[in-house]
Motif scaffolding. Structure first.
Motif: not given
Length: 216
Positions: A52-53, A158-159, A171-175, A182-183
C-alpha cells in the motif's frame, strides 16, 4: 485494515477511436483466457503480498494466504494481523492484535471486489484496454487497464498484469480517488487443491479471550 485489504483482495474513458477498439478487442480476448483458466478451478490456494502506497508518501506491506472454495462462495484469508473467514452466509473478521472478532453478514455481491470474485471481478462493470507488455523477474506480463463504468466507485482505475505463459494473474493494482495505490501480488497459486472444510468455519474455542462483536 479490513477496508484496505479488500480494496485489493483482495485485486480493478477510453476514446472511441479505431485504435481503442482494437485495444479493447485484444484486452477482451486476453481476459477471456484468464477467466477460462480460473473457471477450471473449484478451489484455489494462493499466497499473496499486499503493498500500500498512500498519497502522503507513507507505505505499508502485508502478506498472507487465501483459501477459496469457489463453488460454494467460501473463503479463508490469513495475514500477520488479520484473519477473514466466510462460510458464504457469515463473515468473521478476526483482528489478532486487538483480540477482537467482528461478525457480519457475508457479501456475495458481484458489484464489489471481495474474496469470492477476486479472480473474476474484471468480467463485468469495466471498460478495458491492453496497454502493453512489461518484464518482471524474467516474466513477460500483459498489462490491462480497467476503468469502472460506474463513476461513483471509490477507485479510478485498476491495472491488471497477466503472465503470458500460463494466463494467470500476476498482480493487480488499484488506484483509489484519494491518491492511494494498492498492489496485490500473487506469489503462489494452486488450483483444485483439497482444502479442509474446517478452514471455512469459525471455531470460537480457538480465540479464547477475544471480544466477540456481532454486527449483524
Amino acid at each position: 485494515m479490513k477496508k484496505q485489504l479488500w480494496l485489493v483482495l483482495s485485486l480493478l474513458l477510453l476514446t472511441m477511436s479505431q485504435h481503442s477498439y482494437a485495444q479493447n478487442d485484444a484486452a477482451k480476448a486476453l481476459l477471456n483466457k484468464v477467466s477460462q483458466k480460473y473457471n477450471g478451478y473449484k478451489t484455489i490456494q494462493a499466497g499473496f503480498t499486499l503493498d500500500i502506497k498512500q498519497a502522503n508518501g507513507s507505505s505499508h506491506s502485508d502478506a498472507g494466504t487465501l483459501y477459496l472454495d469457489k463453488a460454494n462462495n467460501k473463503y479463508h484469508v490469513n495475514t500477520k494481523n488479520q484473519i477473514l473467514i466466510s462460510d458464504s452466509k457469515t463473515q468473521w473478521n478476526i483482528m489478532k492484535a486487538e483480540k477482537e472478532v467482528e461478525i457480519s453478514e457475508a457479501s456475495n455481491s458481484t458489484n464489489e471486489i471481495n474474496p469470492t470474485n477476486i479472480f473474476s471481478f474484471y468480467t463485468s462493470g469495466f471498460k478495458y484496454a491492453l496497454v502493453g507488455t512489461e518484464k518482471v523477474k524474467g516474466m513477460s506480463l500483459s498489462v490491462v487497464e480497467l476503468t469502472p463504468v460506474d463513476s461513483k466507485k471509490n477507485y479510478s482505475k485498476i491495472k491488471l498484469r497477466v503472465n503470458k505463459v500460463n494466463n494467470l494473474i500476476y498482480d493487480t493494482t488499484i488506484f483509489d480517488k484519494s491518491g492511494n495505490r494498492y498492489t496485490y501480488t500473487l506469489n503462489a497459486q494452486e488450483g483444485n487443491k483439497a482444502i479442509a472444510s474446517s478452514y471455512f468455519t469459525f471455531n470460537k474455542s480457538n480465540y479464547s479471550g477475544f471480544d466477540i462483536v456481532d454486527l449483524r
